[in-house]
Design a protein around this motif. Structure first.
Motif: not given
Length: 597
Positions: A284, A322, A348, A438
């Motif tokens: 991010d 994501v 993630t 993101r």
């Protein structure tokens, strides 16, 4: 008289050595001033009167040490020399303008004042004096010594300063490009170093001459320029703060530290058009996301247990995956008639372990493992909905789970009804960037500038007949932008199923048509079409092959363009910079003839 002299001495001792100094009109613009032995002092400030920036001035520490401070105006602008796709977003060009030059600039770029001062070894005290005003300073330990202490045997632990990327990922072209991008930004170079050398601290303090690992020099300006030295000072201070924070976290919980490092500067593995691995940053990029964590880890008023709790809380706020849409309508179930959208998922996780990904409402139940930070392409199933001309496109919500984490993805399940004068295609959208990817910004900020936009219209030039009901369809394409070489500016028209196109017609600014999907069979290329070139724009019309429209009367179509400046755009969805082909929109051509006699 003696009593008065003694009283004055006591008062001077109480208020500090800077009490007799004039007011400088400078205030820190940061919540806390962090200082590291052997590193410069560098932080944002606000000025009451910019005349103080005319020349260097003296500030003092609590022990009376005088430091020569300078003010610089630090700003960033898009780098005009940046070329090609940029996954991290526009590459910045940072400058630090010395105070005297900055204060006299008529059109000074947006930025902020920064104070820069060298800190000699041996300075001590809990504050720094700007004239008669004292500001508290938090002294952080030397990161090198902190690492030695964590090792307990005269060296840092074996994996304490491991890079956040593997050798294979780090050698890839896009990761190298990302490292170059980050290394040019004083506020982000720490992340580049975390990828390259694990942010390993230099071992030059206390008489140690060698560095423990490579360090990336700041390269945005000439190394002999005062502005370059100011940018280097800012980068070194931020790196040192992260080194201290990560070293402390490692001493508390090595596995937790590794999770933070991979989340803050990890990369993911995708695939390109040829099926080869593509490694790209997946963190991010919002500055506030990591700045809050850094402030918590360096807070002098919390203990190790609280630091670990805050690190775990920060990890818990990060999405577990994501999820985005590659294609909405490029495939259809032959039995149910449902559209089969194609989704992308990159996990993630907080730990280096596999997760289970499931799609709610899929045509076939799916329960598959997904490795950390690796692309998994999955399918969904939605019912198609006719979209009359002028109506807002319908959307279906698809639920995706990665472990216990869940999100909804909006899928365009429209089948557009083509009616005179035609169906609008576009505008084409710029490729995904890391910030947009993101945040899931599928459309916001994706439309190119007006002088680089591309749009099209699907229409019909010939009336259908009972024998050739799918013939006569053409597409008119309008492209903005100039070009010196017509062959380097081209549009591709994709027809047929997503992943198995019937035809890919490439039309360049010279009018040359190539069928990139022919693959040795007779294609629809090898000819020219007329091009109307106005210098700052160009347009063409091309007839689509009859087979492009399916037997059910539905045309599945997508577009992409690469202009002479290397800008790539696609439609109907944003594309990854390395993506093989655009998604498709489903257009019902049967509706056109329904209005005829």
């Amino acid at each position: 008289m003696i009593r008065r002299i003694l009283t004055l001495i006591v008062l001077l001792a109480f208020v500090g050595p800077a009490a007799a100094q004039r007011e400088l009109g400078i205030a820190p613009a940061v919540g806390r001033i962090d200082a590291v032995q052997g590193r410069p002092l560098a932080f944002r400030v606000t000025l009451e009167d910019e005349r103080i920036a005319r020349r260097p001035f003296v500030i003092r520490t609590d022990d009376g040490t005088e430091l020569l401070a300078e003010l610089f105006w630090v700003s960033a602008a898009p780098d005009p020399e940046a070329e090609g796709d940029n996954w991290l977003g526009p590459r910045p060009l940072w400058t630090a303008i010395p105070g005297d030059a900055a204060r006299s600039m008529r059109d000074r770029p947006p930025g902020a004042w920064h104070l820069i001062a060298d800190l000699p070894l041996g300075v001590y005290g809990q504050g720094v004096w700007f004239g008669p005003t004292r500001h508290a300073v938090t002294w952080l330990p030397d990161p090198y010594r902190l690492g030695l202490g964590a090792g307990g045997g005269g060296s840092a632990p074996a994996r304490m300063w491991d890079p956040s990327t593997t050798d294979t990922a780090r050698a890839s072209w896009r990761v190298q490009r990302a490292i170059e991008h980050l290394a040019r930004t004083p506020y982000d170079r720490w992340r580049a170093r975390l990828m390259v050398d694990g942010l390993r601290p230099p071992g030059e303090l206390m008489g140690i001459a060698e560095r423990d690992g490579p360090i990336l020099p700041f390269t945005s300006t000439n190394a002999g320029d005062p502005g370059a030295r100011a940018l280097e000072a800012i980068a070194q201070v931020i790196e040192a703060r992260w080194q201290v924070a990560l070293a402390r976290l490692w001493a508390i919980d090595p596995e937790l530290c590794r999770s933070v490092r991979h989340t803050a500067a990890g990369v993911a593995r995708f695939t390109d058009a040829s099926g080869e691995d593509v490694w790209a940053p997946a963190w991010d990029p919002s500055p506030l996301v990591v700045e809050d964590l850094l402030e918590d880890l360096l807070n002098p008023f919390v203990d190790d247990e609280t630091r670990a709790l805050r690190a775990r809380a920060w990890l818990a706020t990060q999405p577990r995956a994501v999820v985005w849409v590659f294609d909405d309508a490029g495939r259809q179930d032959a039995i149910t008639g449902d559209l089969l959208p194609t989704l992308g998922v990159v996990s993630t996780p907080r730990t280096e372990s596999e997760s289970i990904v499931t799609v709610e409402g899929a045509a076939r139940p799916m329960l598959e493992p997904i490795a950390p930070r690796e692309l998994r392409v999955i399918g969904a199933s939605v019912e198609p909905v006719p979209q009359p001309p002028g109506a807002s496109p319908p959307e279906a919500s698809v639920g995706v789970r990665v472990g216990p984490w869940r999100t909804n993805v909006r899928v365009n399940n429209a089948v557009v009804q083509a009616r005179p004068p035609g169906a609008t295609l576009g505008p084409l959208l710029e490729d995904w960037t890391l910030p947009a990817w993101r945040e899931g910004l599928a459309v916001h900020g994706a439309v190119p500038p007006a002088d680089a936009q591309t749009s099209a219209l699907l229409t019909r030039r010939a009336r259908p007949t009972g024998v050739e009901s799918r013939s006569g369809w053409t597409i008119l394409v309008n492209c903005r932008g100039s070009s010196e070489d017509p062959a380097t500016d081209a549009v591709r028209v994709w027809m047929g199923a997503y992943g198995a196109p019937l035809a890919v017609l490439r039309v360049d600014r010279a009018g040359v048509v190539t069928d990139e999907a022919a693959d040795g069979r007779p294609g629809f290329g090898g000819r020219r079409v007329p091009v109307a070139d106005a210098g700052d724009s160009w347009a063409f019309e091309i007839t689509l092959p009859p087979d492009a429209v399916g037997e059910d009367g539905v045309l599945r179509i997508g577009l992409d363009r690469t202009d002479s400046e290397g800008r790539h755009t696609g439609w109907p969805r944003r594309m990854l910079p390395w993506q093989a082909e655009p998604g498709r929109l489903a257009i019902d051509t049967n509706a056109w003839d329904a209005l005829g006699p």
